[in-house]
Structures are given as C-alpha cells and as structure tokens.
Design a protein around this motif. Structure first.
Motif, PDB file in Angstrom:
ATOM      1  N   ILE A 121     -11.775   5.571  -9.591  1.00 29.24           N
ATOM      2  CA  ILE A 121     -10.330   5.706  -9.377  1.00 29.24           C
ATOM      3  C   ILE A 121     -10.039   6.143  -7.951  1.00 29.24           C
ATOM      4  CG2 ILE A 121      -8.296   7.027 -10.023  1.00 29.24           C
ATOM      5  CD1 ILE A 121      -8.962   4.925 -12.037  1.00 29.24           C
ATOM      6  N   SER A 122     -10.868   7.029  -7.397  1.00 29.29           N
ATOM      7  CA  SER A 122     -10.614   7.501  -6.029  1.00 29.29           C
ATOM      8  C   SER A 122     -10.716   6.362  -5.029  1.00 29.29           C
ATOM      9  CB  SER A 122     -11.597   8.623  -5.662  1.00 29.29           C
ATOM     10  OG  SER A 122     -12.925   8.135  -5.568  1.00 29.29           O
ATOM     11  N   VAL A 123     -11.677   5.462  -5.226  1.00 22.61           N
ATOM     12  CA  VAL A 123     -11.801   4.307  -4.342  1.00 22.61           C
ATOM     13  C   VAL A 123     -10.570   3.414  -4.474  1.00 22.61           C
ATOM     14  CG1 VAL A 123     -13.095   2.190  -3.931  1.00 22.61           C
ATOM     15  CG2 VAL A 123     -14.305   4.341  -4.251  1.00 22.61           C
ATOM     16  N   ALA A 124     -10.105   3.219  -5.700  1.00 22.89           N
ATOM     17  CA  ALA A 124      -8.922   2.389  -5.914  1.00 22.89           C
ATOM     18  C   ALA A 124      -7.712   2.967  -5.184  1.00 22.89           C
ATOM     19  CB  ALA A 124      -8.635   2.274  -7.408  1.00 22.89           C
ATOM     20  N   LEU A 125      -7.509   4.265  -5.284  1.00 18.19           N
ATOM     21  CA  LEU A 125      -6.361   4.897  -4.634  1.00 18.19           C
ATOM     22  C   LEU A 125      -6.520   4.919  -3.121  1.00 18.19           C
ATOM     23  CD1 LEU A 125      -5.644   7.809  -7.130  1.00 18.19           C
ATOM     24  CD2 LEU A 125      -4.515   5.588  -6.942  1.00 18.19           C
ATOM     25  N   LEU A 126      -7.760   4.979  -2.637  1.00 18.42           N
ATOM     26  CA  LEU A 126      -7.968   4.846  -1.195  1.00 18.42           C
ATOM     27  C   LEU A 126      -7.504   3.469  -0.727  1.00 18.42           C
ATOM     28  CD1 LEU A 126     -11.453   6.553  -0.755  1.00 18.42           C
ATOM     29  CD2 LEU A 126      -9.334   7.250   0.360  1.00 18.42           C
ATOM     30  N   GLY A 127      -7.796   2.458  -1.521  1.00 20.69           N
ATOM     31  CA  GLY A 127      -7.330   1.123  -1.180  1.00 20.69           C
ATOM     32  C   GLY A 127      -5.816   1.043  -1.176  1.00 20.69           C
ATOM     33  N   TYR A 128      -5.177   1.745  -2.115  1.00 19.35           N
ATOM     34  CA  TYR A 128      -3.712   1.770  -2.179  1.00 19.35           C
ATOM     35  C   TYR A 128      -3.126   2.405  -0.917  1.00 19.35           C
ATOM     36  CZ  TYR A 128       0.963   2.931  -3.935  1.00 19.35           C
ATOM     37  OH  TYR A 128       2.326   3.056  -4.096  1.00 19.35           O
ATOM     38  N   GLY A 129      -3.697   3.555  -0.531  1.00 14.54           N
ATOM     39  CA  GLY A 129      -3.164   4.236   0.640  1.00 14.54           C
ATOM     40  C   GLY A 129      -3.507   3.547   1.939  1.00 14.54           C
ATOM     41  N   ALA A 130      -4.699   2.967   2.008  1.00 10.41           N
ATOM     42  CA  ALA A 130      -5.169   2.388   3.269  1.00 10.41           C
ATOM     43  C   ALA A 130      -4.568   1.028   3.558  1.00 10.41           C
ATOM     44  CB  ALA A 130      -6.690   2.268   3.241  1.00 10.41           C
ATOM     45  N   ALA A 131      -3.812   0.472   2.622  1.00 14.70           N
ATOM     46  CA  ALA A 131      -3.194  -0.831   2.871  1.00 14.70           C
ATOM     47  C   ALA A 131      -2.317  -0.795   4.112  1.00 14.70           C
ATOM     48  CB  ALA A 131      -2.379  -1.261   1.649  1.00 14.70           C
ATOM     49  N   GLY A 132      -1.756   0.386   4.397  1.00 13.43           N
ATOM     50  CA  GLY A 132      -0.939   0.522   5.600  1.00 13.43           C
ATOM     51  C   GLY A 132      -1.728   0.262   6.861  1.00 13.43           C
ATOM     52  N   SER A 133      -2.957   0.740   6.916  1.00 10.45           N
ATOM     53  CA  SER A 133      -3.812   0.480   8.078  1.00 10.45           C
ATOM     54  C   SER A 133      -4.119  -1.006   8.203  1.00 10.45           C
ATOM     55  CB  SER A 133      -5.125   1.261   7.954  1.00 10.45           C
ATOM     56  OG  SER A 133      -4.929   2.630   8.203  1.00 10.45           O
ATOM     57  N   VAL A 134      -4.361  -1.651   7.065  1.00 10.44           N
ATOM     58  CA  VAL A 134      -4.649  -3.085   7.085  1.00 10.44           C
ATOM     59  C   VAL A 134      -3.451  -3.853   7.629  1.00 10.44           C
ATOM     60  CG1 VAL A 134      -5.180  -5.083   5.641  1.00 10.44           C
ATOM     61  CG2 VAL A 134      -6.287  -2.888   5.187  1.00 10.44           C
ATOM     62  N   TYR A 135      -2.272  -3.504   7.155  1.00  9.86           N
ATOM     63  CA  TYR A 135      -1.080  -4.212   7.615  1.00  9.86           C
ATOM     64  C   TYR A 135      -0.811  -3.937   9.090  1.00  9.86           C
ATOM     65  CZ  TYR A 135       3.797  -5.540   8.179  1.00  9.86           C
ATOM     66  OH  TYR A 135       4.968  -6.084   8.641  1.00  9.86           O
ATOM     67  N   TYR A 136      -1.018  -2.693   9.530  1.00  9.52           N
ATOM     68  CA  TYR A 136      -0.818  -2.375  10.948  1.00  9.52           C
ATOM     69  C   TYR A 136      -1.796  -3.154  11.818  1.00  9.52           C
ATOM     70  CZ  TYR A 136      -0.601   0.409  15.242  1.00  9.52           C
ATOM     71  OH  TYR A 136      -0.474   0.816  16.548  1.00  9.52           O
TER      72      TYR A 136
ATOM     73  N   CYS B  25       2.292  -3.904  -0.640  1.00  9.49           N
ATOM     74  CA  CYS B  25       3.736  -4.088  -0.839  1.00  9.49           C
ATOM     75  C   CYS B  25       4.516  -2.915  -0.244  1.00  9.49           C
ATOM     76  CB  CYS B  25       4.049  -4.205  -2.335  1.00  9.49           C
ATOM     77  SG  CYS B  25       3.461  -5.704  -3.127  1.00  9.49           S
ATOM     78  N   ILE B  26       4.100  -1.703  -0.577  1.00 10.50           N
ATOM     79  CA  ILE B  26       4.798  -0.516  -0.064  1.00 10.50           C
ATOM     80  C   ILE B  26       4.719  -0.479   1.454  1.00 10.50           C
ATOM     81  CG2 ILE B  26       4.894   1.997  -0.140  1.00 10.50           C
ATOM     82  CD1 ILE B  26       5.550   0.870  -2.813  1.00 10.50           C
ATOM     83  N   SER B  27       3.553  -0.740   2.006  1.00 10.26           N
ATOM     84  CA  SER B  27       3.351  -0.646   3.448  1.00 10.26           C
ATOM     85  C   SER B  27       4.207  -1.658   4.208  1.00 10.26           C
ATOM     86  CB  SER B  27       1.869  -0.844   3.784  1.00 10.26           C
ATOM     87  OG  SER B  27       1.069   0.125   3.141  1.00 10.26           O
ATOM     88  N   ILE B  28       4.278  -2.885   3.693  1.00 14.12           N
ATOM     89  CA  ILE B  28       5.071  -3.917   4.368  1.00 14.12           C
ATOM     90  C   ILE B  28       6.549  -3.530   4.383  1.00 14.12           C
ATOM     91  CG2 ILE B  28       5.900  -6.294   4.183  1.00 14.12           C
ATOM     92  CD1 ILE B  28       3.116  -7.080   3.200  1.00 14.12           C
ATOM     93  N   VAL B  29       7.046  -3.066   3.253  1.00 12.30           N
ATOM     94  CA  VAL B  29       8.464  -2.702   3.180  1.00 12.30           C
ATOM     95  C   VAL B  29       8.757  -1.521   4.107  1.00 12.30           C
ATOM     96  CG1 VAL B  29      10.273  -1.777   1.685  1.00 12.30           C
ATOM     97  CG2 VAL B  29       8.787  -3.601   0.860  1.00 12.30           C
ATOM     98  N   PHE B  30       7.913  -0.496   4.095  1.00  9.07           N
ATOM     99  CA  PHE B  30       8.131   0.651   4.977  1.00  9.07           C
ATOM    100  C   PHE B  30       8.065   0.222   6.449  1.00  9.07           C
ATOM    101  CE2 PHE B  30       7.064   4.603   2.223  1.00  9.07           C
ATOM    102  CZ  PHE B  30       7.968   4.162   1.262  1.00  9.07           C
ATOM    103  N   GLY B  31       7.099  -0.668   6.748  1.00  9.45           N
ATOM    104  CA  GLY B  31       6.954  -1.108   8.128  1.00  9.45           C
ATOM    105  C   GLY B  31       8.114  -1.961   8.607  1.00  9.45           C
ATOM    106  N   LYS B  32       8.705  -2.754   7.711  1.00  6.07           N
ATOM    107  CA  LYS B  32       9.809  -3.636   8.082  1.00  6.07           C
ATOM    108  C   LYS B  32      11.160  -2.912   8.095  1.00  6.07           C
ATOM    109  CE  LYS B  32       7.674  -7.584   8.640  1.00  6.07           C
ATOM    110  NZ  LYS B  32       7.684  -8.313   9.941  1.00  6.07           N
TER     111      LYS B  32
END
Length: 819
Positions: free
Chosen positions: A42-57, A134-141
């Motif tokens: 689960i911790s790895v999954a949530l890391l992926g959730y949070g780190a999506a922002g870095s991927v999008y950036y 999804c969250i990262s793209i919306v926050f970034g836009k």
C-alpha cells in the motif's frame, strides 16, 4: 483550463475512490497476506499517487492532446487498473511469510516471492498513480483555484472513508474495489466532458463496473496465504461453511467434512490437562482475516459436552468464586461464556469487537451452539473492550481476557505494527477498578520461550500488572497474583493463566489451588507465600528499582506499555534489532519490525527518487534556492500533517471505541474540516498576505495543541458515558478546529508558489504526497520509541521548519509581489 462544476466533481470522485479503494485493499491484503506486509504494498501505491505530480512536472507533454483527454484517459486507466489489480491480488500466490522461515529473514527461502512482490507492486501502483496524475494535472493547470480544488479533494477523501466502512460488509473488499473502479470511470466522464466519445465510453464503463460491484463482488474469493491457518485447514480437507467481510475482520467458519473436531482431542480447548479422561466435543473453527482462530462447540443441551472445560486453565478463577457476575472481553466462539455458565455464573456479559462474530453465534450457527448465547443470563455487546470497561457502571466478580490476538499473528511479528490498548498499564487499572471486592482479573495467553529464554508475553504482562498494582498503592504485588502453566501433549505453545486479585490472595485460596494443580498436573509459576522457581516468580520477587534494573539488562523490550506507547507486541529493542541475539528468531520473531523498517526505507528511497525525477530532464537549473525551499515546505506539511493525524487518531480511539470506526471517523472529520479550512483560506482577510498568514496559522496550531493536551482528557471524561452517536458528535466538533487550521497551510503555500513559479505547483504537490507516505510510517516508528505525545510535539517542529523555509523563499522573491 476552464474550471467548472465538472472539474470539481471529477476531483471529488477521484479522491473519494482513492481513499475508499485504499481501505478496501488494506482489508483484502489483511486477509490474503499478513497485514504488516500489506503495508509495504500500500505504501508503494500511495507513493505512486503522490509522485504523479513529479511525473507531470517532468513530462508536461502528457497534456499535449488536450487537458480533458489526458484527464479522461488517466481516470479510465485508474478504473481498468483496479480491475487488473483485483485479479492479481486474488490469484497471484504471494506469501511474504515464506521469506521469514521460523521468523528469521532468508531472502532465498522462496525466491519466487520476490517476483510475486514486484507483480503486486505494479498491480497496485498503476491505478493509484493514474489517479494521482488526475489531481496533479488539474492543480497544475489551475493554480489560482487551489483552495477550492483542494476542498473538493479533501471532502471526497473524507466521504471515501465513511463509504468504505459502511459498504465493506454488504459488498466485501472485492466488491468495494470494483465500486471504486466505477467511481474512477465516472470521474473520467466528468473530466473528459469536452471529448464526447471518451466521456460516453467512460460512462458505459461506469455502469458495467457498478453492476459488477453489486453482483460479482462477493463472488470473488481471494485465497489466503498458505501459511495462514485458514489455508492450512482447507488444505486438510476442511470446508468453509460461512464467510463474510466486515470493517474489522473477514470472518470464516470452517468445519470438518466428517463432522468431527478440527482440533483433535485435548488441544481443542485452552490449556486442557493431559489428565483429562475424555475427548474433545465436536467443534467448528472461526477464523478472522484467515488466521486468528477460535472454537465454537456443538451443544445439544447435555452439560457433559463442556466437561473438558473443567480440566482447562479457564477453570482456575472459578475455584474461588460462587455465582459470579462475569465480564468476558473478546467473546470469539463463546468458550469463556460456556465456561462461566457451566460454573453457575449469575450473569455473563460478553464484549465482542466484530458484529459478524456475534451474528455467527446468535443467528447463523445458533442451532449448532444449542442457542447457548440466547440464555437469559447472557448479554452480548458489540463494542471495544477498553471503551466498554470505561463506560459501564457495573462491577464484576471476574473480568476475563482469553487469547485476544491470535498466536500465529503474534509469532509472525504481525502485531508489532498495531497498538493494543487491552494490554497497557491503564487498561489493567481499568479492569481492576471494575471488580467487586474479592474479584479477579483473569488473563489467559499462549506463549512460548526459546532455549534459555522465558515466555516474553507473560513476563511483560506480569511487569505491567505489578506496575499497575503499585500505582494503586499496593506495596507487594506478588501477594495479589497467581500464575499457572499448562502444556498439553501434542501442542506447540504452552498456555498460561494469570489471575490478579483486587485483594491479597489468602493462604486458604492458595491451598485450594494447590489441590487443583495436583489433580490436573498444571505447573505453578507463582503462588503467594510459596517458593516457586520460575521466571515469573523471580521477577515478582524484585522491588520496583530492582525490576527496572532487570528490564534494562534484557535484550528484549519487556517494559511497561502505556496508552501513549501501547505497542505490547513490540518485544525487540530497536538497538538490538541487528545484534547477534536476533539470530534466535524462534524467540524474537522480529519480522514485524524488519518489515516496518523496510517500508520506511523503501518509502524514503522512492520518495527521494520521485522528487528528483524532474532534475533528470531539466537539470539542476530547475532547483533554485526558492524552489528547494518550496519543496521543503510542502514535504514538511506532508510529514507534519500525518504526525498530527496519527497522534489524534490515537487520542480519540479509546474515547470512541472500535479502532476501525474511530479511524474512519477521526480521519473523515479531519479531512472534511481540512477541506473547509482550505476553502476559507482564500476567503478570510486575515490570510490575504501569505507570509503573515503562515505565522498566524502556526501560532494558532501551537496554542490549539496546548488546549488539546489540557482539555481533551476533561472532555473525554465528561462525555465518555454518552451514546456512540453523541461521542461521535463531540469528537467531530473537537477535531474541527485542528482540521480547519491544518487545511489552510497547503493552499496558502500554493498561492506563493503559483505567484512565483506556477509551473512548479505539481512538483510541490508531489513533495507533499510522498512525504505524507513517509510520515505515516515514520510516525509509527517514533511512537513505538517515544510515544504519541512526542510524535505530536515533533510535528510542530516539522511545521516550524517548513514555515521558516517558505518565509525564506518569500524573502528571496520579494514578498511585495506575492498576491
């Protein structure tokens, strides 16, 4: 990007589905694999959730075909990924316990498990990573709408907690996962509204997954790991007669196909004497999450059915009691209740955490049990033991706790990560305060030493009980204690009975017990006024100061557990985790602590890698002085928020009762009020200047924590006797100020980032997300070492560090320009 109700609705649904799915997967993993290993995944999954922002950036080209298209496909991928995830975790035979044969880590014991672990990681990371994107793209836009978007995000998360708890029983964990997938698909329809074909396809997928959740959820039957007791029973030909998910456990009732006892002969009861002349009655086995097991006897009205109990350790308290009022904490299969009724109890009150277990006794298998639990002398209450004891006005002659927490889970190290408020100093004091004059507290546990090492659970319990008695003003605890031991032939683990008298145990009572020991062959480990050579007797012979010296010299952690540090099953000192003695794994079983450190290490490493991902593309030029301080600030918020959240959950658990409902309620209340705080952060005039706002918010947070330290005990004491609904309202109102404050820090910080470096908003969001995962794990490690109060104080220091970093960034960027 145009931000309208569809975007807010899409963010709301993504966050709701994410939290709901996280809870469902945790429950699913708790059944299929040992739950402390589940946290790794689960911790790895949530890391992926949070780190999506870095991927999008790092890869802004993800939206080159349009923001709506990127959002729609990301949410759709999250939905389909969950379906694949459910298929993987239900069928891939991952059994991490095979990497710890005998409790000692051996990476080559079963190399296939590493492959299975990688498959698990990918299976759970993909849907969470797509949801985070999804969250990262919306926050970034839309950085100018962060306060409102964060509000939608947190309110969705809060509702997700409540829905998960409410729907786990009717849908089961697999059904809840499919429901989460349908909500991801629905969010895709919202977010991709401008792309009609994609939106219509997402709508069709929503309907299909929703129908699948309703019709197929309970049909999906994940298999427990082969090392779990349920799997072993099924391998021996036993049949599962009943199964049901609940927020607490998944309950399975297992029976022999031949209608015989599943635990043959004398091992079918707790600590039965080898001298028992009969055989075990027919019984079923009830397992919780595939392992924690208890027995349900078949009863046809013949009193001789329970004759076996006369020869068990459970009979010891009744040598001294006549027609007692009995409180049983942890009913299980009702063996303690059967014992009390056989011994002529005036009334038996049974407290059971899991409502499904009570339904098994009173509805589903009532005929099998001879309607024993419908006896007018029996009252069953679905409640948490400590909370019930604190609220009830009644006094009892006997308070009985038998084998709460499965032996297999204890010896696998699984419970190292869990708090057990049933075995703290304050708990013992609560039990003793509910006793009538001449009453007894009885604790029965299975425990096993190793080589020259004594049973650690029993020794720790004795130390806790002695400390509690001394705090009651009793100068010689040894005169209030009896400890006996039974080790039936053919069983692996001896059973110990610990009897604590509120009054000193008389010589006549000791003589009565000695006659019973002669009859049964039980071994005395401590008797008041008698010379007994045992580890327990030696510990009880020590005074308070000498006992502390003894505990300091032990390489095991046998010290007193308290409500602030309630980790009873954390036996190995951190300083000795990698010492040579740990090789005696049959005794220490340190897999839980090793897994906890592995989770922390993998989280820190992955978090750092994910945060620096943008540097691989943009180089060090993207990490200027201000940006580095932005990342420090948002990482501090992630760490600090989780520290505070976990310490609050701990404070409110005993007040509210059930750990599961307390977790959902506290988490939901904090997220909801944090969402409201986020919304208000853009509306309040006092927060217009971000740099001034941060200082004011921090001062308010410190003052509020001081108020909580002084006021919460008084509030809890005044409201403890109220109904659960009233206590929930009280808790929600008490948590609201903290949530409001905590929810303001992120949007205020985002305003600063958006004004200076708007393209860095997804990166800052990623720093917050991955730090939250690390914070959740690090908080437990620190709580085990220093206590939850210390975790809360450390959180304030982390917030202070983050605010100083942000203020320095503001100063560097000319604060007059910050809107």
């Amino acid at each position: 990007m145009k931000v309208d109700w569809r975007v807010y609705g899409g963010i709301f649904l993504v966050s709701l589905a994410t939290l709901m799915t996280e809870v469902a997967l945790t429950r699913l993993f708790s059944f299929s694999i040992w739950y402390h290993f589940a946290y790794m995944t689960i911790s790895v999954a949530l890391l992926g959730y949070g780190a999506a922002g870095s991927v999008y950036y790092a890869v802004p080209e993800l939206t080159r075909r349009g923001t709506a298209t990127a959002l729609g496909w990301s949410a759709t991928a999250a939905a389909l990924g969950l379906v694949i995830c459910l298929a993987v975790v239900s069928r891939v035979p991952f059994d991490p316990a095979r990497l710890f044969p005998g409790g000692q880590f051996d990476p080559w014991a079963d190399p296939h498990q590493w492959l299975y672990l990688v498959v698990y990681y990918f299976a759970v990371t993909i849907p969470f990573g797509c949801a985070g994107l999804c969250i990262s793209i919306v926050f970034g836009k839309a950085p100018g709408r962060i306060a409102q978007l964060y509000f939608s995000d947190l309110v969705g998360a809060a509702l997700g907690c409540g829905i998960a708890v409410a729907l786990l029983a009717p849908l089961g964990a697999p059904g809840l996962i499919l429901l989460g997938a349908s909500l991801f698909a629905l969010s895709a329809a919202f977010l991709a509204w401008e792309r009609k074909a994609l939106a219509i396809g997402a709508g069709a997928l929503t309907l299909a997954l929703f129908l699948g959740a309703l019709s197929l959820g309970n049909a999906v039957d994940p298999q427990p790991s082969s090392t779990k007791f349920l799997a072993r029973l099924r391998a021996q030909g036993a049949a599962v007669l009943f199964k049901k998910w609940s927020p607490v456990y998944r309950v399975d009732v297992v029976g022999s196909r031949e209608g015989k006892s599943l635990r043959m002969a004398k091992s079918a009861a707790w600590g039965v004497s080898n001298r028992f002349p009969g055989t075990s009655p027919e019984n079923l086995v009830i397992t919780h999450d595939g392992d924690a097991s208890t027995m349900l006897y078949r009863f046809d009205g013949n009193p001789e059915t329970f004759k076996i109990l006369d020869w068990s350790v459970l009979a010891v308290p009744y040598l001294f009691l006549s027609k007692p009022d009995v409180l049983v904490i942890g009913v299980g299969g009702g063996v303690d209740i059967a014992m009390a009724l056989r011994k002529g109890a005036n009334h038996v009150t049974g407290v059971e955490l899991n409502p499904v277990t009570v339904d098994v006794l009173r509805r589903h298998f009532a005929d099998y049990a001879g309607h024993l639990f419908d006896d007018p002398r029996v009252t069953l209450s679905v409640d948490e033991g400590r909370n019930f004891v604190r609220r009830t006005p009644w006094l009892y002659d006997l308070v009985q706790l038998t084998g709460i927490d499965t032996l297999a889970a204890v010896y696998s190290g699984a419970y190292v990560l869990s708090e057990s408020y049933l075995y703290t100093r304050e708990a013992v004091l609560d039990y003793l305060n509910r006793l009538k004059p001449g009453g007894f507290l009885s604790i029965v546990r299975g425990d096993k030493g190793f080589a020259d090492m004594p049973p650690r659970q029993v020794l720790r319990l004795i130390v806790i009980i002695a400390d509690a008695l001394e705090r009651m003003g009793i100068t010689d605890p040894a005169n209030h204690l009896i400890v006996v031991r039974s080790h039936p032939q053919g069983t692996f683990i001896p059973i110990y009975g610990i009897l604590v008298g509120k009054s000193p145990i008389s010589d006549g009572e000791v003589q009565r017990l000695e006659k019973h020991l002669e009859l049964t062959g039980f071994e005395a480990w401590h008797l008041p006024g008698r010379r007994v050579d045992s580890p327990v007797a030696r510990v009880l012979s020590l005074g308070t100061a000498d006992r502390e010296v003894f505990l300091d010299k032990q390489w095991l952690n046998l010290g007193v557990t308290t409500d602030d540090r309630p980790f009873f099953f954390n036996f190995l000192k951190w300083s000795r985790l990698f010492a040579p003695e740990r090789s005696r794994a049959d005794y220490t079983f340190a897999s839980g602590q090793l897994v906890l450190l592995a989770i922390l290490a993998q989280s820190v490493v992955f978090a750092l890698l994910l945060i620096v991902t943008p540097l691989l593309r943009f180089g060090l030029r993207s990490m200027d002085a201000c940006t580095s301080r932005f990342l420090i600030y948002f990482a501090s918020l992630g760490l600090g928020f989780m520290f505070i959240e976990i310490s609050y959950i701990q404070r409110f658990t005993l007040f509210l009762g059930s750990p599961v409902f307390s977790l959902a309620m506290v988490l939901g209340a904090l997220l909801l009020s944090s969402g409201i705080g986020s919304f208000l952060s853009s509306q309040l005039a006092v927060l217009r200047d971000p740099s001034v706002a941060l200082k004011r918010l921090f001062v308010a947070l410190v003052l509020l924590n001081i108020l909580y330290v002084a006021g919460l005990p008084l509030l809890f004491g005044a409201a403890l006797g109220s109904s659960l609904a009233v206590r929930f309202v009280v808790a929600a109102l008490a948590l609201a100020p903290a949530g409001l404050l905590l929810g303001m820090f992120l949007p205020v910080g985002m305003r600063i980032v958006a004004a200076q470096t708007p393209e860095a908003v997804p990166w800052a969001w990623a720093a917050n997300g991955v730090a939250s995962v690390v914070g959740a794990i690090l908080a437990i490690v620190l709580a085990m070492s220093a206590g939850f109060r210390s975790v809360n104080l450390i959180a304030l220091g982390i917030y202070a560090l983050g605010i100083l970093a942000m203020l320095d960034a503001v100063r560097r960027a000319n604060p007059e320009r910050v809107a």
